[in-house]
Scaffold this motif. Structure first.
Motif, short mmCIF file in Angstrom:
data_model
loop_
_atom_site.label_atom_id
_atom_site.label_comp_id
_atom_site.label_asym_id
_atom_site.label_seq_id
_atom_site.Cartn_x
_atom_site.Cartn_y
_atom_site.Cartn_z
N THR A 10 1.01 -1.03 0.03
CA THR A 10 0.08 -0.16 0.02
C THR A 10 0.91 1.15 -0.19
OG1 THR A 10 -0.05 0.23 2.53
CG2 THR A 10 -1.83 -1.17 1.39
N GLU A 11 0.31 2.46 0.18
CA GLU A 11 1.18 3.50 0.27
C GLU A 11 1.79 4.00 1.62
OE1 GLU A 11 -1.35 7.02 -0.97
OE2 GLU A 11 -2.54 5.89 -2.50
N GLN A 12 1.15 2.89 2.37
CA GLN A 12 1.93 2.95 3.98
C GLN A 12 3.21 2.05 4.01
OE1 GLN A 12 0.63 5.34 5.93
NE2 GLN A 12 -0.89 5.70 4.35
N GLN A 14 5.67 -0.56 5.11
CA GLN A 14 5.69 -1.83 5.83
C GLN A 14 7.14 -2.63 5.51
OE1 GLN A 14 2.47 -4.68 4.51
NE2 GLN A 14 1.79 -3.30 2.87
N ARG A 53 6.81 0.51 0.15
CA ARG A 53 5.46 1.11 -0.06
C ARG A 53 5.47 1.41 -1.62
NH1 ARG A 53 5.77 6.69 -1.21
NH2 ARG A 53 7.74 7.56 -0.78
N THR A 60 -3.72 -0.10 -8.24
CA THR A 60 -3.70 -1.37 -8.06
C THR A 60 -5.07 -2.06 -8.10
OG1 THR A 60 -3.61 -1.33 -5.66
CG2 THR A 60 -1.51 -1.56 -6.56
N ALA A 63 -6.99 -1.06 -4.99
CA ALA A 63 -7.07 0.41 -4.74
C ALA A 63 -8.36 0.83 -5.58
CB ALA A 63 -5.81 0.97 -5.09
#
Length: 309
Positions: A10-12, A14, A53, A60, A63
């Protein structure tokens, strides 16, 4: 356990450690998969030592699904790199892909525009995709499709003017382009491939900034894609009168002097009207209908012009 990192990115940020634990593999294995995704063209960012990220707004499948409001895009094929989304979509259409199927790639190695022109695809800075259409149109109505698509793109983007036949432009140049390829079998339209390319992030912006064409403002690629698909699905059901009216409203062609490269040579005149047959220009006191050709504006785009009458 097989490992596919793309659906969970995701945009966050990890951490590699967390992803390794999730899949029961080593951090090195995660790092190799991240490298593979990056090599394939997906906009995956590595931020050492924090983790990984996606670029903001990455379209995607997960998303896009969160933003869809219609049937277009429910069948969605997302790639890092392909030769051409038109080619992939053609194979899917021939295999029976439904109306509204979308093929999007972050990078095209053989992306093309009208008349074989190359379409540049800088990573993370645009939307480059093809929609499979199976419209209930007669052959005589097929010429309305690029006008419908142009209006849909303009309404989704919210800025720019339409340049006949297939471009959305601003005072700083081309912002979006369309490419239509129809598969006509006998008297029936089997399918149409609508290729769309939109320059979402203009050059020269600082890292992290986003814009649309030459207009710097916040815009998410995945949100714009969902909005465009909804707009396209809506406009494909509109009447000829509604489409022509909207196109004239957003046009940057009528009322301007244009040069048209036609199969018979170069023609220059004043663009005075547009209908389902094509673009009408006034040349040496004669009105001529241009059904196909590359159009260039003699004067630069500034304020919007309207044809009289």
């Amino acid at each position: 356990m097989s490992m596919d990192l793309l659906p969970i990115l995701t945009e966050q940020i990890q951490s590699g450690e967390a992803m390794a634990e999730r899949f029961g593999v080593t951090r090195v294995a995660v790092w190799k998969q991240i490298q593979r995704l990056q090599n394939e063209g997906y906009p995956v960012v590595s931020e050492k030592p924090k983790g990984y990220r996606l670029l903001p707004g990455t379209p995607t499948p997960a998303a896009l699904q969160a933003h869809l409001k219609g049937s277009f895009g429910q069948q969605y094929h997302y790639f890092g790199t392909v030769a051409s989304t038109q080619d992939v979509a053609r194979q899917l259409a021939d295999a029976g892909a439904p109306h509204g199927t979308v093929v999007l790639a972050e990078k095209q190695t053989q992306g093309r525009g009208r008349r074989g022109k190359v379409w540049s695809t800088p990573l993370g800075s645009g939307l480059y995709f093809t929609v499979v259409l199976k419209p209930q149109l007669a052959l005589s109505e097929l010429s309305l499709l690029p006008l419908m698509a142009g209006v849909a793109v303009r309404e989704a983007c919210g800025v720019g003017l339409l340049k006949w036949p297939n471009d959305l432009i601003t005072e700083k140049g081309k912002m979006a382009g369309l490419l239509l390829e129809a598969d006509v079998r006998g008297e029936e339209v089997h399918h149409v491939l609508l290729g769309i390319g939109i320059n979402v992030v203009p050059e020269g912006l600082p890292e992290g900034a986003v814009g649309l064409g030459s207009h710097v403002r916040k815009v998410s690629r995945v949100e714009l894609l969902a909005r465009l698909l909804e707009s396209l699905e809506t406009w494909l059901g509109m009447t000829e009168l509604a489409v022509l009216s909207a196109w004239r409203k957003y046009n940057g062609t009528l009322g301007r002097k244009v040069r048209v490269q036609t199969p018979r040579g170069l023609l220059e005149g004043l663009a005075v009207d547009l209908d389902a047959r094509g673009l009408w220009i006034e040349h040496q006191d004669t009105r001529i209908c241009i059904t196909a050709g590359d159009v260039s504006l003699v004067e630069p785009v500034g304020r919007q012009h309207h044809a009289e009458g």
